[in-house]
Every structure is written in C-alpha cells, then in structure tokens.
Design an enzyme around this catalytic site. Sequence first.
Site, PDB file in Angstrom:
ATOM      1  N   HIS A 141       0.797  -1.232   0.000  1.00 21.31           N
ATOM      2  CA  HIS A 141       0.000   0.000   0.000  1.00 21.31           C
ATOM      3  C   HIS A 141       0.823   1.272   0.000  1.00 21.31           C
ATOM      4  O   HIS A 141       0.264   2.359   0.118  1.00 21.31           O
ATOM      5  CB  HIS A 141      -0.922   0.050   1.222  1.00 21.31           C
ATOM      6  CG  HIS A 141      -1.979  -0.994   1.227  1.00 21.31           C
ATOM      7  ND1 HIS A 141      -3.249  -0.780   0.736  1.00 21.31           N
ATOM      8  CD2 HIS A 141      -1.954  -2.271   1.643  1.00 21.31           C
ATOM      9  CE1 HIS A 141      -3.963  -1.883   0.879  1.00 21.31           C
ATOM     10  NE2 HIS A 141      -3.195  -2.805   1.422  1.00 21.31           N
ATOM     11  N   LYS A 165      -8.404  13.862   4.985  1.00 21.27           N
ATOM     12  CA  LYS A 165      -7.524  12.692   4.937  1.00 21.27           C
ATOM     13  C   LYS A 165      -6.512  12.861   6.059  1.00 21.27           C
ATOM     14  O   LYS A 165      -6.480  13.908   6.719  1.00 21.27           O
ATOM     15  CB  LYS A 165      -6.802  12.601   3.587  1.00 21.27           C
ATOM     16  CG  LYS A 165      -6.115  13.928   3.175  1.00 21.27           C
ATOM     17  CD  LYS A 165      -5.410  13.823   1.839  1.00 21.27           C
ATOM     18  CE  LYS A 165      -6.341  13.904   0.639  1.00 21.27           C
ATOM     19  NZ  LYS A 165      -6.386  12.709  -0.180  1.00 21.27           N
ATOM     20  N   ARG A 166      -5.689  11.828   6.303  1.00 16.90           N
ATOM     21  CA  ARG A 166      -4.637  11.994   7.300  1.00 16.90           C
ATOM     22  C   ARG A 166      -3.767  13.206   6.954  1.00 16.90           C
ATOM     23  O   ARG A 166      -3.586  13.532   5.777  1.00 16.90           O
ATOM     24  CB  ARG A 166      -3.773  10.722   7.359  1.00 16.90           C
ATOM     25  CG  ARG A 166      -4.462   9.562   8.039  1.00 16.90           C
ATOM     26  CD  ARG A 166      -4.811   9.890   9.462  1.00 16.90           C
ATOM     27  NE  ARG A 166      -3.641   9.895  10.301  1.00 16.90           N
ATOM     28  CZ  ARG A 166      -3.376   8.982  11.227  1.00 16.90           C
ATOM     29  NH1 ARG A 166      -4.227   8.003  11.462  1.00 16.90           N
ATOM     30  NH2 ARG A 166      -2.277   9.054  11.943  1.00 16.90           N
ATOM     31  N   LYS A 196       0.899  14.441   1.474  1.00 22.66           N
ATOM     32  CA  LYS A 196      -0.455  14.742   0.999  1.00 22.66           C
ATOM     33  C   LYS A 196      -0.624  16.245   0.753  1.00 22.66           C
ATOM     34  O   LYS A 196      -1.596  16.694   0.174  1.00 22.66           O
ATOM     35  CB  LYS A 196      -1.494  14.226   1.991  1.00 22.66           C
ATOM     36  CG  LYS A 196      -1.484  12.688   2.124  1.00 22.66           C
ATOM     37  CD  LYS A 196      -2.503  12.212   3.121  1.00 22.66           C
ATOM     38  CE  LYS A 196      -2.424  10.719   3.409  1.00 22.66           C
ATOM     39  NZ  LYS A 196      -3.050   9.881   2.362  1.00 22.66           N
ATOM     40  N   THR A 215      -8.464   6.684  -1.798  1.00 19.92           N
ATOM     41  CA  THR A 215      -9.819   6.150  -1.950  1.00 19.92           C
ATOM     42  C   THR A 215     -10.828   7.251  -1.652  1.00 19.92           C
ATOM     43  O   THR A 215     -11.965   7.202  -2.131  1.00 19.92           O
ATOM     44  CB  THR A 215     -10.058   4.943  -1.013  1.00 19.92           C
ATOM     45  OG1 THR A 215      -9.507   5.237   0.272  1.00 19.92           O
ATOM     46  CG2 THR A 215      -9.411   3.694  -1.575  1.00 19.92           C
ATOM     47  N   LYS A 275     -14.621   8.518  -3.307  1.00 22.85           N
ATOM     48  CA  LYS A 275     -15.846   8.833  -2.564  1.00 22.85           C
ATOM     49  C   LYS A 275     -16.378  10.213  -2.973  1.00 22.85           C
ATOM     50  O   LYS A 275     -17.585  10.416  -3.132  1.00 22.85           O
ATOM     51  CB  LYS A 275     -15.581   8.781  -1.054  1.00 22.85           C
ATOM     52  CG  LYS A 275     -15.223   7.368  -0.573  1.00 22.85           C
ATOM     53  CD  LYS A 275     -14.573   7.322   0.806  1.00 22.85           C
ATOM     54  CE  LYS A 275     -13.889   5.973   1.002  1.00 22.85           C
ATOM     55  NZ  LYS A 275     -12.930   5.950   2.128  1.00 22.85           N
TER      56      LYS A 275
HETATM   57  C1  26W Z   1       4.060   0.555   9.931  1.00 25.67           C
HETATM   58  C2  26W Z   1       3.353   1.854   9.918  1.00 25.67           C
HETATM   59  C3  26W Z   1       2.382   1.959   8.803  1.00 25.67           C
HETATM   60  C4  26W Z   1       1.035   2.115   9.097  1.00 25.67           C
HETATM   61  C5  26W Z   1       0.119   2.179   8.067  1.00 25.67           C
HETATM   62  C6  26W Z   1       2.792   1.858   7.500  1.00 25.67           C
HETATM   63  C7  26W Z   1       1.881   1.921   6.484  1.00 25.67           C
HETATM   64  C8  26W Z   1       0.551   2.073   6.758  1.00 25.67           C
HETATM   65  C9  26W Z   1      -0.458   2.091   5.633  1.00 25.67           C
HETATM   66  C10 26W Z   1       0.075   1.321   4.459  1.00 25.67           C
HETATM   67  C11 26W Z   1      -0.848   3.479   5.270  1.00 25.67           C
HETATM   68  C12 26W Z   1      -2.035   3.517   4.361  1.00 25.67           C
HETATM   69  O1  26W Z   1      -3.155   3.536   4.819  1.00 25.67           O
HETATM   70  N1  26W Z   1      -1.802   3.548   3.052  1.00 25.67           N
HETATM   71  C13 26W Z   1      -2.876   3.885   2.124  1.00 25.67           C
HETATM   72  O2  26W Z   1      -3.517   2.732   1.663  1.00 25.67           O
HETATM   73  C14 26W Z   1      -4.652   3.073   0.877  1.00 25.67           C
HETATM   74  C15 26W Z   1      -5.367   1.794   0.536  1.00 25.67           C
HETATM   75  O3  26W Z   1      -4.638   1.060  -0.404  1.00 25.67           O
HETATM   76  C16 26W Z   1      -4.239   3.862  -0.344  1.00 25.67           C
HETATM   77  O4  26W Z   1      -5.391   4.248  -1.036  1.00 25.67           O
HETATM   78  C17 26W Z   1      -3.432   5.085   0.064  1.00 25.67           C
HETATM   79  O5  26W Z   1      -2.942   5.736  -1.072  1.00 25.67           O
HETATM   80  C18 26W Z   1      -2.295   4.675   0.973  1.00 25.67           C
HETATM   81  O6  26W Z   1      -1.638   5.818   1.473  1.00 25.67           O
END
Ligand code: 26W
Length: 811
Positions: A355, A543-544, A549, A651, A655
């Site tokens: 992701h 969003k976060r 971003k 995503t 929406k």
């Molecule tokens: C280990 C810490 C950590 C925590 C969360 C690393 C990575 C994450 C996630 C991968 C962050 C995340 O939510 N990524 C998002 O995933 C969505 C679903 O595929 C994408 O639409 C977003 O672009 C992406 O930032």
Amino acid sequence: MTISKENFKKTFLEKLATMYGKSIEEASDIDKYMALASLVRDYINKKWVQTNKQYMESGEKEVYYFSLEFLLGKLLGSNLLNMQLTELCKEVLAELNIDINEIENLESDAGLGNGGLGRLAACFLDSLASLHLPGHGCGIRYKYGLFEQKIVDGYQVELPDNWLRDGNVWEIRKPDKAVEVKFGGNVKVDNVDGRLTFTHENYESVLAVPYDIPIAGYNNNTVNTLRLWSAEAAKKDFDFSSFSRGDYMKAVEYKYSVEAISQVLYPDDSYYENRVLRLKQQYFFVSAGLQSIVRRYKKKYKSFSHFSDKIAIHINDTHPTLAIPELMRILMDEEGMGWDDAWKITTNAISYTNHTIMSEALEKWPIETLRSLLPRIYMIIHEINERFCRELWNKYPGDWDRISRMAVIADGYVKMAHLAVVGSYSVNGVAKIHTRILKQEVMKDFHDFYPYKFNNKTNGITHRRWLLKANPLLSSLITDTIGPSWINHPWDLINLIKYADNSSFQDELAKVKLQNKSSLAKLIKDKYNLDIDIHSIFDVQVKRIHAYKRQLLNVFHIMDLYNRVRENPYLDITPRTFIFGGKAAPGYYLAKLTIKLINTLASVINNDKTIQDKIKVVFLENYSVSLAEMVFPASDVSEQISTASKEASGTGNMKFMMNGAVTIGTLDGANIEIKDEVGNDNIFIFGLTADEVLNFYHYGGYNAWDIYNSDSRVKTILNQLINGFLPNANDEFKNIFNYLLYNNDEFFVLKDFSAYVDTQNRLDHRFRNKSKWLTMGVHNIAHSGKFSSDGTINEYAVGIWKIKPVFISEE
Ligand code: 26W
C-alpha cells in the site's frame, strides 16, 4: 424473509421490555438504539448460521483477509441497508416518534484503523458479502481505536477512543474458540529417528479470545465473519496461587502486560517505528487466526495436500507478514510436515498487497527483537532467507550487491516486505501507477526475479455505504432517473451520462447538492458557531495529515488568495469555503503544526470583515467514517494534491467523485484512472508528474530557494509564516519555513505552487458557469461505478484468490 411493519414494531417493543424492562415511554435513546440494533442483529444472526453451515458443506474455497486495521465506522445504518430494513425501520420509528438519525448517531464508530488501508479492508468485507463470496476478516479487537481528536487553541489534542464503553451489540465473544499464542522462551532441537523436532520451551502464553462480528451482504443471505482477537491472561498462568505469596502485584502486572497486546491501535500512518508491542500485536493475531483456520480446515478435510485449493490467506500490507513463517511452523511443528511440502502449501496460500512506496513506512524488525520474542519464528525466517539467497546465487552467481539488496535478513534487520514477496504467490499494488512504480523502482529486483507474482488491483469503495447510505437524496435522484439497477451493478451509473447536459436533471442535482451543503453548514454552525455560505464553493481536503499529501500546498493557495483579496477588495472571485479534516500521528510534529497553521489561518480569515465573507476556512474536528459520510455528499471540490508518485491510490478521491464533486489533483495514484474515466474536461490536473518527481529524486536539479527568490507570492507567504502575520503560535511556524527551505522542500510544495494556483483560478471560473459545472459533476458520478469495490473484489476473487460465489439459501 419478509418482515411486516407490525411484526417489526412488536419485536422492537418486546426488545425494550426484555432487555431493559421498559416501555417505549420510559426508554432512553440509548436503550432504543440497543433494542433496535439487537433486533437487526437477530435477523442477521439467523442468516449467519445458515451461511456457516453452507460454507462448511459446500467445500468451496474461502479467503481470509488478514489486516491489523478494519475501519468499519457505524454498523446499524449499513446493516439496516444491507438487510433491506431501512425504509421499514424509518416508518416504524416515525410512528413511535423516534428520529432514526438521532438513534444511529448514538452508536460509536468502530474506528479500528488509521486511514485508507483500514477503510479499504472494511469496504472489501462489504463487497465480499454482497457478491456472495466466502471471505472473512481477521484482525485485532482493540479496546481503544484511533484516538479522538480535540482541537484546543488550534492544536490537536489526543483523547482515548473508548468505543466499547457501552458494549458492542454486533460482536459475539467465543471463549470456546480461544487459542494459545506463545512468546519468548527458547527452542529445543532434537533428533528423533533422523528427523529434527523443535520444541518451544519456557514461553509466555497468551490466550487469544475471538469476538465475531457478522458482515451482512446487500440483499442476499450471505453473512460472513469478521473475527477480531482479544488478548487475555491464560487461566493457568494467571492463577494467583501460582505466584508466590506476596506476589499479588506481580500477578496483576502480568495480567495487564498480556492485555496490553490488544489494548490500542497504533496511531501511526505510513511511519514505521520499532516497537516490540506492535510486533507482539502482529504475531498475536496472525498466530491466532491461522490456528483457528487450520483447526477448522482439519474438521473438514483429512489431508493438507488440498489446503491452498480450499483456503486463501491475504495479507493487508506487511503488517501480517508473520503469517508466512507461522503457517510454516504450524504445518511443520504441529502437523509433522517436511519443509518442502510446507513451503509449497504456504506460498500457494498467501497473497500480499503493498500500500505504500514511502521508505519510512517499510517495516523492518531488528534481528534481536524478533529472535527473542519469537525464537521459533526467527529460525524459520532464517531458513527462508538461506534458501532464498541460495536461489539468488544460482541465478546471479557472484552478484553480491543484488543478493544483499534482496535478502530477507540483512544489515541486522528482517525486512518484512522482502519476506512478504518471497513467501507469497501474488504481490499487488493498489493503482496502475503504483504497481508500475513497484515493478520498475521500489521492487525492481524482485520483479526481475518473480515477474509472474506482480499484478495490479486498483482500489475501490463500497457504493452502498458511500452513495446509497451516505447520500440518500442523490441516490433517489439517480434511481428516479436511470432506475435501480446501479445498486447491484454500480457500473450502470454510466447510464447517467445521457443526462449530463440535461437541464432539468441538472436542476435536480443542484438541489440535492445544495441540501447536502446546507446540512453540513448546519453542523458547522452548531459545532463551531461559524456561518458559511452554502452557495460558495465547498473545497474539501479530508484525509490523514501528512507532508506528502500536501495540506501545506492547499494552505498556501488560501494564503495567496487571501493576500490578493486584501490587496484588492473588489477582486472578482467565487466565494469559497475551504474545509479540512484529518488526524496527525501524535508523534508527527510537522503534521500537528500543520493543523495549528490551518486553525490559525482560519481565525485570521474568518474574522476579517474587510473581505466580505469571500473566503472561509474550517477545520473539522475528529474526522472519522461518520463525519466523512456527511462531508462527501456536501463537497464541490475534492483536493487530491499529493506529490506525484507518493499516494499509492487514494480512496477518498473515489468517494468524492461518486458524490458528484470535481477533483483538483496531481497525476498520482487513482487520480490518473479517474482522469482516464471522466476525461480531461471533467477534472483539474496540475503539477509535476511521477516521472518528473522521481527524476528530481534521482538526479537532483531542484532548489527550493530559487522559487522563494523568484516567485514573489511564495516569498510573501513564507515570510508571513515568520513575520507575525499569523498570531498566537509562538514563532512556531518558522519550523515550517525552515522545513521547506532548508530541507529542500522534499515534497515539491513550492515547485507545484504556481501550477496549482493557476488551476484553482481556472476552477473558480468554471464554477461560475453553473450548467458546465453540473455537467462535470454528472460525468464524475456516472463514471464512478468503475471504482466500486465490487469490481475490485471481483478482480481479487478471479485473479488472485480463485474463489467462487456460494449462494446462500434462506433458512
Ligand atoms: C508501519 C506503519 C504503517 C502504518 C500504516 C505503515 C503503512 C501504513 C499504511 C500502508 C498506510 C495507508 O493507509 N496507506 C494507504 O492505503 C490506501 C489503501 O490502499 C491507499 O489508497 C493510500 O494511497 C495509501 O496511502
């Protein structure tokens, strides 16, 4: 199953009596919520039993989606919707003088996720069940979900999210299905008749207790299972008598240290931190989940040779990657299988989604941390690495560079993404461009070695929650115009295209949008005592909060616009309301400072009487799934302005589009595919491309100071961060100034500024042509069917998991 109104009402009143011993007059709102929810749950549970029975009998393959996050939001509304009870329920409650919206709002959001990755998991569960697919979730039942955000004096303050305080009607605790998970200790290796055996000794035992949540499909009889695990002290270990007398405190400490495992969701998004508790969480739910899957498999089948024909295990990012060595351990140490057979089964069962390409998000655990917490698992990873490196050596003899780049264990760390690729049969990215970057850059070595493993699955969202439930006005308008087929076949939304220029349809659409904007305006008035003009452009970034971003880019545009209006009060601009929402990781200083910046700017602009309310800025506190459901339907403009190449998919962009907002964005993630669907006329694209960004990273050639010195607007804005223009921040914003200029603006905020402002100006002019703007909105809605997660899940089902629908009959 048809339920009559009378029956529904009677059952509801009975529930109030049996659960609380109260009549409708005596019952509190929360009593009413609980009674209603438990009534709906009863209907669902009947179908659940039937579904499980048919899955057991059918012999069809089932998929388990392992994820550290499931960002479900509230469940009453979506369960009513999927059970086709919404209308009936509304009528019954209206007769009893109860406002269903008020009742629904009493439910706490299940906020067991940070953002995109967690919400994607929730949308996927909804689509799996709605497509009759046997697919279940496996995760952690965090006692505290993502923190609640309060804004105090403009700053983010984090409060615990005690979402289980009033209980959770949707879950069922299953103590009889509990399993043991072992940490620490040592491994005794013996040679028994020429075979090595491995015995885990002196470990600490944790009891994993499952809580099952039913996931009901839309208007079908399927009810799948989301199994969330909770950590408890194992009875035999938490026996006070086993602690020496006087060690009462030790016993209690032990209990809390075990329960800590499922206590709280880590609030970091896209940022990896080396925390043992996080590693414990990962192994805890992976081990518990796999043990229960294997246990169930053995009830159904005698031999393991068909395991991967019957079971698919999906890992959502690298967080559940320990599923690979854990499945190996179970097959070898508990089921007596040899390495080669176990490896074949494991690598045919497990698939992995990546992701993010952000290097700071890539998980790597120090060898010592992993070895001491999970000694047997470490041995297996070590062996996987040895064998993998041998394979690499055979293919690339002497190429030490490449081998050490690709190794699963290197430089003192276990690299989880490498383990995930080596131990799975499928690796997918989440949008075309993201998959391309994975193949060509981030995982190039792996793509060279295993080209057949890599594939793309562009993300999607459930149109049931994000359109049908969140935007009832628009849903009715769509159904009145093209009929209801889009509800089951979201791509039928394309039939709206015919109405893109139809003025009476546009009028209706405009009315819907205005009503939704007015609901959001009311929320803003009630909560923040701020008046906003519902005819202004609602320009939204939710969003976060993260540097990539680029909320800062948005802020700088607002500052520039404000500067222009102050300079010329007669400047002809379309009034705009800039709306922000999102949480910053508690330890992420720059993101938290960005929130303070937005709030400070908001107080300056909103209180400036000289600009005649042309600009308003709002920061919505505590952005969540529920708040999102209010925001998307009320938006005109969707801000998707990440530095190209950084947002894997996004995503939220989908929406917004589905609710008729127009995107202003970079050629990043799924924005590209949105553009391909709607065409250049129905989206505002600007800025560096991913290739340009990657070129700058590889070859340099960008200096932030050049822009500061050459673009007077940029100089003015950046100086305003440090010259007292923004009050009450104790000079803090100089950190943003320094971050951009002395860090060479790693996300190209200044570089993209000019193109962004030009594009915003174009957008401003386009909005003035009401009919043209509405045409754009219709194009966006009509093409959004392509981004329903039903399509995405169908592609996973066919292309990765090889699962087929199981049609569940009525009990
Ligand atoms: C280990 C810490 C950590 C925590 C969360 C690393 C990575 C994450 C996630 C991968 C962050 C995340 O939510 N990524 C998002 O995933 C969505 C679903 O595929 C994408 O639409 C977003 O672009 C992406 O930032």
